[in-house]
Design a protein around this motif. Structure first.
Motif, mmCIF file in Angstrom:
data_model
loop_
_atom_site.group_PDB
_atom_site.id
_atom_site.type_symbol
_atom_site.label_atom_id
_atom_site.label_comp_id
_atom_site.label_asym_id
_atom_site.label_seq_id
_atom_site.Cartn_x
_atom_site.Cartn_y
_atom_site.Cartn_z
ATOM 1 N N TRP A 1 37.530 24.991 46.640
ATOM 2 C CA TRP A 1 37.394 25.893 45.291
ATOM 3 C C TRP A 1 37.921 27.297 45.045
ATOM 4 C CZ3 TRP A 1 39.460 23.508 41.279
ATOM 5 C CH2 TRP A 1 39.223 22.168 40.948
ATOM 6 N N ILE A 2 36.673 27.843 45.976
ATOM 7 C CA ILE A 2 37.292 29.553 46.392
ATOM 8 C C ILE A 2 38.980 29.580 46.559
ATOM 9 C CG2 ILE A 2 37.030 31.458 48.168
ATOM 10 C CD1 ILE A 2 33.425 30.430 47.467
ATOM 11 N N THR A 3 39.248 28.951 48.020
ATOM 12 C CA THR A 3 40.228 28.536 48.976
ATOM 13 C C THR A 3 41.526 28.665 47.164
ATOM 14 O OG1 THR A 3 40.236 26.953 49.649
ATOM 15 C CG2 THR A 3 39.647 28.432 51.102
ATOM 16 N N LYS A 4 41.505 27.817 46.762
ATOM 17 C CA LYS A 4 42.386 27.982 45.141
ATOM 18 C C LYS A 4 42.580 28.418 44.499
ATOM 19 C CE LYS A 4 42.451 22.159 46.200
ATOM 20 N NZ LYS A 4 41.933 21.110 46.152
ATOM 21 N N VAL A 5 41.101 28.527 43.706
ATOM 22 C CA VAL A 5 41.135 30.163 42.866
ATOM 23 C C VAL A 5 41.827 31.268 43.692
ATOM 24 C CG1 VAL A 5 39.472 31.129 41.547
ATOM 25 C CG2 VAL A 5 39.374 28.540 41.689
ATOM 26 N N LYS B 1 32.370 39.381 48.145
ATOM 27 C CA LYS B 1 32.811 39.884 46.690
ATOM 28 C C LYS B 1 34.169 41.431 46.696
ATOM 29 C CE LYS B 1 30.551 44.196 44.887
ATOM 30 N NZ LYS B 1 29.615 45.228 45.601
ATOM 31 N N ALA B 2 35.145 40.951 47.229
ATOM 32 C CA ALA B 2 36.185 41.741 47.659
ATOM 33 C C ALA B 2 36.774 40.739 46.594
ATOM 34 C CB ALA B 2 37.169 42.118 48.952
ATOM 35 N N LEU B 3 37.646 39.579 47.231
ATOM 36 C CA LEU B 3 37.792 38.778 46.520
ATOM 37 C C LEU B 3 37.742 38.723 44.912
ATOM 38 C CD1 LEU B 3 38.020 35.540 48.740
ATOM 39 C CD2 LEU B 3 40.260 36.746 48.295
ATOM 40 N N ARG B 4 36.838 39.020 44.435
ATOM 41 C CA ARG B 4 36.627 38.486 43.177
ATOM 42 C C ARG B 4 36.790 40.313 42.676
ATOM 43 N NH1 ARG B 4 32.663 41.248 41.034
ATOM 44 N NH2 ARG B 4 30.706 41.957 42.374
ATOM 45 N N VAL B 5 36.596 41.189 43.053
ATOM 46 C CA VAL B 5 36.925 42.784 42.543
ATOM 47 C C VAL B 5 38.410 42.479 42.948
ATOM 48 C CG1 VAL B 5 36.912 44.708 43.018
ATOM 49 C CG2 VAL B 5 35.099 43.931 42.963
ATOM 50 N N GLN B 6 38.891 41.978 43.868
ATOM 51 C CA GLN B 6 40.803 42.563 43.608
ATOM 52 C C GLN B 6 41.059 41.793 42.809
ATOM 53 O OE1 GLN B 6 42.242 40.837 47.387
ATOM 54 N NE2 GLN B 6 44.517 40.380 46.697
ATOM 55 N N TYR B 7 40.000 40.524 41.981
ATOM 56 C CA TYR B 7 40.908 39.839 40.934
ATOM 57 C C TYR B 7 40.868 40.108 39.613
ATOM 58 C CZ TYR B 7 43.716 36.330 43.379
ATOM 59 O OH TYR B 7 44.237 35.520 44.120
#
Length: 72
Positions: free
Chosen positions: A50-54, A9-15
């Motif tokens: 994919w998560i690490t790449k995106v 969630k933090a990754l998603r929100v950061q982007y």
């Protein structure tokens, strides 16, 4: 990435992404992404890749389980 570990969630929100957009970027449904964020299910290796790449992070940067408060 930094020394700090991040939840999905933090990754998603950061982007600045919605769950729907994050899900599309890594090739899963919105409900599947929601399950990952809430630790109801965990992503398979292919999706983690994919998560690490995106998001430009390593596997070690991601926390897949939310912290559980300890009652004293």
């Amino acid at each position: 990435m930094s020394e700090m570990k991040l939840t999905l969630k933090a990754l998603r929100v950061q982007y600045g992404l919605t769950q729907e957009k994050a899900a599309k970027l890594v090739g899963v449904s919105e409900s599947t992404w929601h399950s990952y964020e809430n630790a109801k299910t965990y992503p398979p290796i292919k999706v983690i890749d994919w998560i690490t790449k995106v998001f430009g992070v390593s596997y070690d940067d991601i926390i897949f389980e939310p912290s559980i408060p300890i009652k004293l």
